[in-house]
Design an enzyme around this catalytic site. Structure first.
Site, PDB file in Angstrom:
ATOM      1  N   ASN A 197      -2.868  27.084 -47.574  1.00  0.00           N
ATOM      2  CA  ASN A 197      -4.162  26.436 -47.361  1.00  0.00           C
ATOM      3  C   ASN A 197      -4.409  26.125 -45.883  1.00  0.00           C
ATOM      4  O   ASN A 197      -5.445  26.487 -45.320  1.00  0.00           O
ATOM      5  CB  ASN A 197      -4.232  25.142 -48.177  1.00  0.00           C
ATOM      6  CG  ASN A 197      -4.423  25.422 -49.661  1.00  0.00           C
ATOM      7  OD1 ASN A 197      -4.901  26.493 -50.038  1.00  0.00           O
ATOM      8  ND2 ASN A 197      -4.049  24.480 -50.491  1.00  0.00           N
ATOM      9  N   ARG A 237       6.971  36.220 -47.594  1.00  0.00           N
ATOM     10  CA  ARG A 237       7.141  37.526 -48.239  1.00  0.00           C
ATOM     11  C   ARG A 237       6.987  38.699 -47.276  1.00  0.00           C
ATOM     12  O   ARG A 237       7.721  39.673 -47.362  1.00  0.00           O
ATOM     13  CB  ARG A 237       6.115  37.671 -49.379  1.00  0.00           C
ATOM     14  CG  ARG A 237       6.223  36.573 -50.425  1.00  0.00           C
ATOM     15  CD  ARG A 237       5.072  36.624 -51.418  1.00  0.00           C
ATOM     16  NE  ARG A 237       3.766  36.513 -50.780  1.00  0.00           N
ATOM     17  CZ  ARG A 237       3.235  35.350 -50.394  1.00  0.00           C
ATOM     18  NH1 ARG A 237       3.899  34.230 -50.560  1.00  0.00           N
ATOM     19  NH2 ARG A 237       2.032  35.326 -49.839  1.00  0.00           N
ATOM     20  N   VAL A 258       2.638  14.122 -38.108  1.00  0.00           N
ATOM     21  CA  VAL A 258       2.321  12.757 -38.533  1.00  0.00           C
ATOM     22  C   VAL A 258       0.826  12.557 -38.329  1.00  0.00           C
ATOM     23  O   VAL A 258       0.304  12.779 -37.236  1.00  0.00           O
ATOM     24  CB  VAL A 258       3.091  11.704 -37.705  1.00  0.00           C
ATOM     25  CG1 VAL A 258       2.731  10.291 -38.176  1.00  0.00           C
ATOM     26  CG2 VAL A 258       4.585  11.914 -37.798  1.00  0.00           C
ATOM     27  N   ALA A 296      -1.711  14.240 -39.551  1.00  0.00           N
ATOM     28  CA  ALA A 296      -2.541  15.453 -39.575  1.00  0.00           C
ATOM     29  C   ALA A 296      -3.286  15.600 -38.247  1.00  0.00           C
ATOM     30  O   ALA A 296      -2.654  15.812 -37.209  1.00  0.00           O
ATOM     31  CB  ALA A 296      -3.496  15.423 -40.766  1.00  0.00           C
ATOM     32  N   LEU A 313      -4.950  13.229 -36.607  1.00  0.00           N
ATOM     33  CA  LEU A 313      -5.004  12.012 -35.795  1.00  0.00           C
ATOM     34  C   LEU A 313      -4.028  12.135 -34.625  1.00  0.00           C
ATOM     35  O   LEU A 313      -2.860  12.456 -34.827  1.00  0.00           O
ATOM     36  CB  LEU A 313      -4.652  10.786 -36.648  1.00  0.00           C
ATOM     37  CG  LEU A 313      -5.621  10.452 -37.791  1.00  0.00           C
ATOM     38  CD1 LEU A 313      -5.091   9.297 -38.616  1.00  0.00           C
ATOM     39  CD2 LEU A 313      -7.004  10.118 -37.231  1.00  0.00           C
ATOM     40  N   LYS A 362       8.114  10.972 -41.597  1.00  0.00           N
ATOM     41  CA  LYS A 362       7.107  10.759 -40.554  1.00  0.00           C
ATOM     42  C   LYS A 362       7.505   9.626 -39.612  1.00  0.00           C
ATOM     43  O   LYS A 362       7.271   9.703 -38.399  1.00  0.00           O
ATOM     44  CB  LYS A 362       5.749  10.480 -41.193  1.00  0.00           C
ATOM     45  CG  LYS A 362       5.143  11.700 -41.884  1.00  0.00           C
ATOM     46  CD  LYS A 362       3.849  11.353 -42.594  1.00  0.00           C
ATOM     47  CE  LYS A 362       3.240  12.592 -43.244  1.00  0.00           C
ATOM     48  NZ  LYS A 362       2.019  12.275 -44.017  1.00  0.00           N
ATOM     49  N   GLY A 384      -5.531  16.815 -45.496  1.00  0.00           N
ATOM     50  CA  GLY A 384      -6.643  17.740 -45.654  1.00  0.00           C
ATOM     51  C   GLY A 384      -6.456  18.976 -44.806  1.00  0.00           C
ATOM     52  O   GLY A 384      -6.002  18.889 -43.664  1.00  0.00           O
TER      53      GLY A 384
END
Length: 824
Positions: A462, A493, A592, A594, A596, A665, A783
């Site tokens: 993702n 893979r 840690v 994301a 921020l 974290k 996210g």
């Protein structure tokens, strides 16, 4: 201790069609067998001999082969002496000067106890020089320099406590014309091998009649590769006074690029064109014998040098020049090729691209070539003019194999007398020759100075897919300043390493790509031109454990993978050490918070002199969501189930409830502060009651009441006090050491950790500057979009670093060019 070779370990292999006769050393030793070659500049003084000994003793191999040239300018002095052979008085003067020079070298290099042993032998050789010079035994005279180097270095190594033997290459190396007699040479070499360092003369050999011969200028490099093939060496180090192969002669072109890896095909072309670092005959023994050839600087032995690789490198290219050449033309029926003539004459003879019947040769070697051809009744036409040859050895990248529009216009203005070209090489003949300024200008046009940052992305889930989707915008944002080239994409893979890769076609390219091994990735990263960065967006601990190897390829690292920055302390410190040694960056600002910028804020505060006293906060977006949403109206497990359905948890939500992600974290931030903590130094109180981490998720689900009751009781107790539940990490730096905890707390409604939205992360930083009113950073901590954006922020930092470095380099080059022009 030196490796001992027993009679059983040594044998002589019979030749095959693919490999010559060779001294075969037992597998346990051959896997690490190395040949070192040191040129005259590396042995020019007593200090340099000691520096060479230091280099040899610092290598991992206690037993190695060493090929040496004559000290400094000894060969030139001997040649000048031979020219005076018909004048006894002049000969005596040169002989006295030579004798004094070499004796002084011995006494300054060795101790008072050892020097007489070498001086006795040297005096014996020197006594023979006048007679040999008059008798025309010039090659015996020229051999003295190499013989002295072997004797001097072997005794010096003995003084340093290492066994070493001096070997005269004429005792084993046999050539028939230009052809090495592999079988005979191997058989003669076998009984000469001794334990420890075997120091061998370069440059000299014998022919099949037993007469002394030389291998020509730069013949010691050739001796080294012959020896490397004979003993089946894994690596051949050519130690010289440069630590790289440049895109042009840096003495003429200050902006020349230094390459750490050069493909074999391009190296061979450069050698045939007379490159001063590589020589055609040096490479010839390795044509069908795969050994690693490395050019290294004896003046900077800590540098990795430049490897001649069998792998292609899409961007490596060269501009090389040769002055005072003539163009020689042949009828189509001529059977001799330029390469044969170059090998026979040991000088640069090169067939122009696209026309095998037109050769270029230096004017000084023309008579030699014509005599060689005349013996075969070949009489070519020779141009009446002399030219300067400018050759462009093209990169492998197809889209870069034509000169830029600016370079083409420049050529039109210069009007070269002749132009020749094929897919690998372009060659122009200029009359009059280009000035140093014009050559530098042409180099700049052919090899643009805009920096390219090669980006290899590991992980296509993702976040990885989102990062790649955003890369196109990042490329446009930096257009004209730096090229962000997508150079590789891989997952667990498959791996796609292709110059055709783009942000648009990577899914299709990757779907067609084969499986790969780690070594293939390392080989590709090694061959990829710098600057380069590996972006790790995998969750894999095994991949993170490869960071040391990745950094050793000269690759920068960007980690979104927390596994790397939370490895056991010894492994983490090893990565940091290699990153520092290779002078690359390791950015991990999304591990840690994301997107921020908590780690960047900590870095800036510390670099500006602030001291951090405490960091606390909510580090898990998942647990933030759960504790914000939970109101006691339904069992806590139902909220967990809802979060799982919305993709807010790990596949097994107990990974979130365990608190281990928060613990990792907090470790990242502790290490950001320079604290030497390990994961077990952080006290962890899981949200998940003991025992529920065992078994499968389905088994847990049947016991979920235990979790529900524990959370409900804690929630009710907090509600009675007017407080809310938050899962909090705290790191406090005290004078007695750090205290780190991860636990479920109830906090007052006015606390900075209380007023948050679901999924928020909060970081509260207390420091010298932020005591009464702490610095609070709050926002979404999870996210795919914000995480991918955070990785791009790291990439932007790295891109700006490379742009600044390139600007500084161009400024230095401009100053050097201005200085050179003033001196010209």
């Amino acid at each position: 201790m030196a490796v001992q070779f027993s009679a059983e370990q040594l044998s002589v292999e019979k030749p095959s069609t693919s490999q010559p006769f060779a001294v075969n050393i037992a597998t346990s030793v051959a896997s690490a067998l190395v040949v070192h070659k040191f040129g005259g500049s590396s042995l020019a003084s007593a200090e340099r001999f000691h520096a060479v000994a230091d280099i040899l003793l610092s290598q991992p191999q206690a037993s190695a082969w060493v090929v040496v040239s004559a000290p400094g300018d000894t060969t030139d002095v001997l040649l000048a002496l031979l020219e005076t052979a018909a004048d006894p008085e002049l000969l005596e003067q040169h002989w006295q000067a030579l004798s004094q020079q070499l004796r002084l070298l011995v006494t300054r290099t060795l101790s008072a106890a050892t020097a007489p042993l070498v001086l006795n032998q040297l005096n014996s050789w020197l006594a023979e020089v006048p007679v040999a010079a008059v008798a025309g035994r010039h090659n015996d005279v020229l051999a003295i320099g190499e013989k002295l180097s072997t004797l001097l270095l072997s005794h010096l190594l003995h003084e340093r406590g290492q066994p070493a033997s001096a070997i005269d290459a004429r005792d084993f190396l046999r050539l028939d014309g230009q052809q090495v007699q592999w079988q005979q040479s191997a058989e003669l070499l076998l009984p000469l091998i001794a334990p420890g360092f075997n120091v061998v003369t370069g440059f000299i050999a014998r022919n099949t009649a037993g007469e002394s011969i030389t291998l020509g200028r730069n013949g010691s490099d050739y001796s080294a590769t012959i020896l490397g093939r004979l003993v089946q060496a894994q690596t051949i180090n050519i130690w010289t006074d440069v630590d790289a192969i440049y895109s042009a002669d840096p003495r003429k072109v200050p902006s020349a690029h230094a390459y750490r890896q050069v493909p074999w095909a391009q190296a061979r072309t450069l050698a045939q064109l007379g490159n001063p670092v590589l020589h055609a005959k040096t490479l010839s023994p390795l044509t069908d014998y795969v050994a690693e050839l490395v050019v290294r600087s004896s003046y900077e032995p800590e540098q990795p040098g430049c490897r001649v690789s069998r792998q292609a490198a899409i961007e490596v290219q060269f501009v090389t020049d040769l002055a005072d050449v003539v163009l020689v033309s042949f009828p189509k029926t001529t059977r001799v090729c330029a390469e044969q003539a170059a090998a026979a004459l040991q000088c640069t003879v090169f067939a122009v691209p696209g026309d095998a019947q037109s050769w270029v040769v230096e004017q000084k070697n023309l008579d030699l070539l014509l005599s060689f051809l005349g013996q075969q009744q070949i009489y070519p036409r020779v141009s009446s003019a002399q030219y300067q040859v400018i050759a462009w050895v093209k990169p492998a990248a197809k889209q870069q194999q034509q000169p830029s529009l600016q370079a083409a216009h420049w050529l039109e203005r210069q009007q070269p007398a002749f132009s020749f070209e094929n897919a690998e090489l372009a060659l122009w003949l200029f009359q009059p020759p280009l000035s140093a300024r014009e050559l530098t200008e042409f180099h700049q046009l052919l090899l643009p100075s805009q920096v390219r940052l090669n980006v290899v992305v590991a992980g296509t889930g993702n976040v990885g897919s989102e990062f790649l989707a955003l890369l196109g915008k990042q490329q446009l944002a930096f257009a004209g300043q730096i090229e962000l080239k997508l150079a590789g994409v891989l997952n667990s893979r498959q791996a796609c390493f292709s110059d055709e890769l783009t942000v648009q076609n990577w899914p299709q390219q990757l779907s067609l790509a084969p499986a790969y091994q780690k070594q293939q990735l390392l080989d590709y990263l090694t061959a990829l031109p710098s600057p380069k960065v590996l972006v790790d967006i995998t969750p894999s601990k095994a991949f993170a454990e490869g960071y040391v190897d990745f950094a050793q390829t000269g690759c920068h690292l960007i980690s979104a993978n927390k596994q790397g920055v939370t490895l056991p302390l010894a492994q983490y410190q090893q990565i940091c050490a290699v990153v520092a040694e290779q002078q690359v960056s390791w950015l991990a600002n999304t591990t840690v918070g994301a997107g921020l910028p908590v780690q960047r804020i900590l870095q800036e505060l510390q670099s500006s002199g602030d001291r951090i006293h405490q960091i606390s906060g909510i580090f898990s977006g998942t647990l933030s969501w759960l504790l914000c949403k939970y109101d006691g109206s339904a069992p806590f497990s139902e909220f967990v189930q809802q979060a799982q359905a919305e993709g807010l948890t790990e596949p097994d939500p107990r990974d979130d409830l365990s608190g281990k992600d928060v613990q990792r974290k907090l470790l990242v931030l502790a290490r950001e502060l320079g604290l030497t903590l390990d994961i077990n130094d952080i006290e962890l109180t899981p949200l998940l009651p003991p025992g529920l981490e065992q078994g499968s998720w389905d088994e847990f689900w049947t016991q979920r009441d235990v979790l529900d009751q524990a959370v409900a009781a804690t929630f009710a107790n907090a509600q009675e006090k007017g407080q809310v539940l938050r899962y909090v990490a705290t790191l406090t730096v005290t004078e007695h050491g750090p205290i780190a905890k991860v636990q479920l707390l109830s906090v007052a409604s006015e606390h900075p950790l209380a007023a948050i939205q679901a999924c928020d992360n909060v970081f509260v930083i207390e420091s010298d500057w932020y005591q009464a009113n702490p610095l609070v950073l709050k926002g979404p901590g999870a996210g795919r979009l914000v995480t991918a954006g955070g990785i791009h922020a790291d990439l932007a930092i790295l891109a700006r670093q490379q742009m600044a470095a390139a600007k500084a380099a161009r400024h230095s080059q401009a100053q050097a060019a201005a200085w050179a022009n003033e001196r010209a």
